[in-house]
Design a protein around this motif. Structure first.
Motif, mmCIF file in Angstrom:
data_model
loop_
_atom_site.group_PDB
_atom_site.id
_atom_site.type_symbol
_atom_site.label_atom_id
_atom_site.label_comp_id
_atom_site.label_asym_id
_atom_site.label_seq_id
_atom_site.Cartn_x
_atom_site.Cartn_y
_atom_site.Cartn_z
ATOM 1 N N GLY A 40 0.792 -1.217 0.000
ATOM 2 C CA GLY A 40 0.000 0.000 0.000
ATOM 3 C C GLY A 40 0.829 1.274 0.000
ATOM 4 N N SER A 41 2.127 1.159 0.263
ATOM 5 C CA SER A 41 2.963 2.357 0.213
ATOM 6 C C SER A 41 3.172 2.738 -1.251
ATOM 7 N N PHE A 42 3.493 3.989 -1.483
ATOM 8 C CA PHE A 42 3.593 4.445 -2.869
ATOM 9 C C PHE A 42 4.730 5.437 -3.033
ATOM 10 N N ILE A 43 5.096 5.653 -4.298
ATOM 11 C CA ILE A 43 6.068 6.683 -4.658
ATOM 12 C C ILE A 43 5.380 7.581 -5.665
ATOM 13 N N ASP A 44 5.444 8.870 -5.436
ATOM 14 C CA ASP A 44 4.781 9.817 -6.321
ATOM 15 C C ASP A 44 5.730 10.981 -6.540
ATOM 16 N N LEU A 45 6.203 11.124 -7.771
ATOM 17 C CA LEU A 45 7.176 12.182 -8.077
ATOM 18 C C LEU A 45 6.498 13.474 -8.523
ATOM 19 N N SER A 46 5.173 13.500 -8.546
ATOM 20 C CA SER A 46 4.498 14.662 -9.126
ATOM 21 C C SER A 46 4.846 15.996 -8.448
ATOM 22 N N PRO A 47 5.210 16.010 -7.151
ATOM 23 C CA PRO A 47 5.614 17.319 -6.609
ATOM 24 C C PRO A 47 6.860 17.883 -7.295
ATOM 25 N N LEU A 48 7.623 17.021 -7.999
ATOM 26 C CA LEU A 48 8.832 17.504 -8.682
ATOM 27 C C LEU A 48 8.549 17.911 -10.121
ATOM 28 N N ASP A 49 7.331 17.710 -10.576
ATOM 29 C CA ASP A 49 7.006 17.963 -11.983
ATOM 30 C C ASP A 49 6.850 19.458 -12.239
ATOM 31 N N ALA A 50 7.362 19.887 -13.411
ATOM 32 C CA ALA A 50 7.114 21.266 -13.849
ATOM 33 C C ALA A 50 6.028 21.194 -14.911
ATOM 34 N N GLU A 51 4.967 21.917 -14.711
ATOM 35 C CA GLU A 51 3.900 21.878 -15.704
ATOM 36 C C GLU A 51 4.127 22.974 -16.724
ATOM 37 N N GLY A 52 3.372 22.931 -17.800
ATOM 38 C CA GLY A 52 3.434 23.995 -18.784
ATOM 39 C C GLY A 52 4.485 23.769 -19.862
ATOM 40 N N GLY A 53 4.870 22.512 -20.085
ATOM 41 C CA GLY A 53 5.734 22.212 -21.235
ATOM 42 C C GLY A 53 7.198 22.512 -21.029
ATOM 43 N N VAL A 54 7.610 22.729 -19.792
ATOM 44 C CA VAL A 54 9.039 22.928 -19.519
ATOM 45 C C VAL A 54 9.503 21.814 -18.584
ATOM 46 N N PRO A 55 10.801 21.477 -18.640
ATOM 47 C CA PRO A 55 11.282 20.437 -17.727
ATOM 48 C C PRO A 55 11.628 21.025 -16.361
#
Ligand SMILES: *[C@@H]1O[C@H](CO)[C@@H](O)[C@H](O)[C@H]1NC(C)=O
Ligand SMILES: *[C@@H]1O[C@H](CO)[C@@H](O)[C@H](O)[C@H]1NC(C)=O
Ligand SMILES: *[C@@H]1O[C@H](CO)[C@@H](O)[C@H](O)[C@H]1NC(C)=O
Ligand SMILES: *[C@@H]1O[C@H](CO)[C@@H](O)[C@H](O)[C@H]1NC(C)=O
Ligand SMILES: *[C@@H]1O[C@H](CO)[C@@H](O)[C@H](O)[C@H]1NC(C)=O
Length: 449
Positions: A47-62
């Protein structure tokens, strides 16, 4: 995410020492499979998870852009969840930038749809691929848990032909347990409920019932906006003003008119629900509008019971009143074993039926003078006298079991708090035993523990 870029440029030059430290860090030994739930998240069997979305840059840039590799030749960009564009790298998850003259070259080395999570000897590896001009490129990013770092990307670079390695050190690479939602608590009475695991919440020790029938335990508690007062009794109904046999009463001063009392529900409307993860006791009453009162039951081992009122909130035509009980009785507890009742055998004795009995007769004065005479109350204005078995007389208290004297000295009022024949032993929910006498002039009981 510009802070990331800035930090990486600084960190690059520190990398050799970071690598030494890394070698000493214990490896993530969670070798279980992490099942992909999106291009940047996966879930383990526990049930534990890894979620990298807090590190994501939105809007088409890395979020990680133009980071030099270990050979200081190529640069790389990566965005964990959403695709980005960087010159010839379009819809990319990662991009290789080769600084050639006269023009840089850009290769997409991974797309988001190819993301897979793999376990390699205890290291969780996020793998991407992309094909261009029949060259298949593969990017592998080791996801290393580091609770102290938001996100640092180390780029090793192209290790073998068209295979690229990176390492992300981040707190978001640490397996995280989702907070367990509070299981529902099934109502077992107006003021108690039971969880699946057998634990119970029971507010009955806070109830006034029996001791002072018809009186709320929490009376006239003013709300934070100083608009209204609220009274509440957890188990038994009470009456106050024009609130009759209610669980909750709202009291509003309507100047210059007399005080307005509004019922916010009676005991049989009581329901246990969960609001924002907190066990909540709610009542409802429908007049011209639906009124719902929610009492958050906050576990606080240090308080017997404190009621806070937050007042009224209109919500889609429903009037919602919010109160909070902070109490040790809001804490879920193991269900106590069946309570042993002490069956009364005389005016001053009872028997548990398991070989243990209570007999107060050795304490009796066996005369018309009470064994316990003129005991000063904590407010130092009244005196109490009690004799456990036989009657006594003191002032105007004639042949009584309990007498109260005070508060006027030297000619106090004597009030009969009960004759011996009203004596009854009661066993409380928690097993506590009390001996109660009935005041002949009212419905009040006097408890002697
Ligand atoms: C995993 O460990 C085994 C045994 O130590 C080794 O043979 C293998 O090469 C390792 N694989 C990787 C991908 O490091
Ligand atoms: C990634 O992890 C693998 C397997 O543990 C290891 O062989 C490799 O050196 C790591 N690469 C980087 C860049 O950390
Ligand atoms: C529940 O939490 C939300 C968000 O934190 C808050 O806006 C709302 O007022 C809370 N509701 C209650 C009843 O506390
Ligand atoms: C009988 O029950 C009472 C109340 O539960 C308990 O206090 C007492 O110790 C018990 N006596 C014996 C002999 O088990
Ligand atoms: C009950 O109250 C009345 C008047 O308040 C009083 O005269 C009477 O003595 C009281 N009875 C007892 C038993 O206290």
């Amino acid at each position: 995410m510009s802070y990331c870029r800035h930090r990486h440029n600084i960190r690059i030059f520190k990398l050799p020492s970071i690598l030494v430290i890394l070698a000493l860090l214990p490896r993530n030994v969670n070798s279980a499979i992490c099942t992909k739930t999106s291009s940047c998240s996966c879930t383990y069997a526990d049930g534990s998870f890894i979620d990298l979305s807090p590190l994501d840059a939105e809007g088409g840039v890395p979020s990680f852009q133009d980071i030099l590799d270990s050979k200081r030749i190529d640069m790389f960009s990566w965005n964990p969840c959403s695709s980005f564009n960087e010159f010839a790298c379009t819809d990319a998850a990662a991009c290789q930038i080769r600084p050639l003259t006269p023009a840089f070259e850009y290769y997409t080395i991974g797309t988001q749809d190819t993301a897979t999570f793999q376990d390699m000897n205890g290291t969780l590896v996020l793998t991407y691929s992309a094909e261009r001009a029949s060259v298949l490129r593969t990017l592998k990013i080791n996801l290393t848990c580091d609770p102290k770092e938001v996100g640092i990307l180390y780029v090793e670079g192209e290790t073998t032909k068209a295979v690229y390695w990176m390492e992300l050190r981040s707190k978001y690479a640490c397996p995280t347990m989702a907070p367990t939602p509070l299981p529902s608590c099934i109502k077992t009475s107006e003021c108690s409920c039971s969880f699946d695991d057998g634990r119970v919440v029971d507010l009955s020790p806070l109830d006034t019932g029996g001791m002072a029938v018809g009186v709320p335990r929490f009376k006239d508690v003013i709300d934070k906006t100083f608009t209204s007062w609220y009274s509440w009794n957890p188990c038994n109904g009470f009456s106050e003003g024009t609130c009759d046999d209610v669980a909750v009463c709202q009291i509003s001063p309507i100047v210059p008119n007399p005080t307005n009392y509004v019922s916010l529900g009676n005991q049989n409307s009581a329901e246990f629900t969960t609001v924002n993860g907190t066990l909540t006791l709610q009542y409802a009453v429908s007049t011209d509008v639906l009124k719902v009162t929610k009492i958050l039951l906050t576990c606080d081992e240090g308080t017997e019971g404190e009621l806070l009122a937050y007042g009224l909130k209109e919500n889609n035509g429903i009037q919602e009143y919010l109160l909070e009980l902070r109490s040790m009785y809001s804490c879920p507890r193991e269900k106590p074993g069946p309570v042993q009742f002490c069956i009364q055998t005389s005016l001053c004795s009872c028997d548990y039926g398991n070989g243990t009995s209570i007999n107060l007769s050795p304490l009796d004065s066996k005369s018309s003078i009470p064994r316990f005479q003129d005991i000063l109350s904590p407010n130092k204005r009244e005196w109490f006298s009690w004799n456990p078995c036989g009657p006594f007389t003191e002032g105007d208290c004639q042949s009584v079991a309990v007498c109260k004297a005070g508060p006027i000295v030297p000619n106090p009022d004597y009030i009969n708090l009960g004759y011996q024949n009203s004596a009854s032993f009661q066993t409380a929910f928690d097993g506590g035993l009390s001996l109660n006498y009935h005041d002949p002039n009212s419905s009040r009981y006097d408890k002697i523990f």
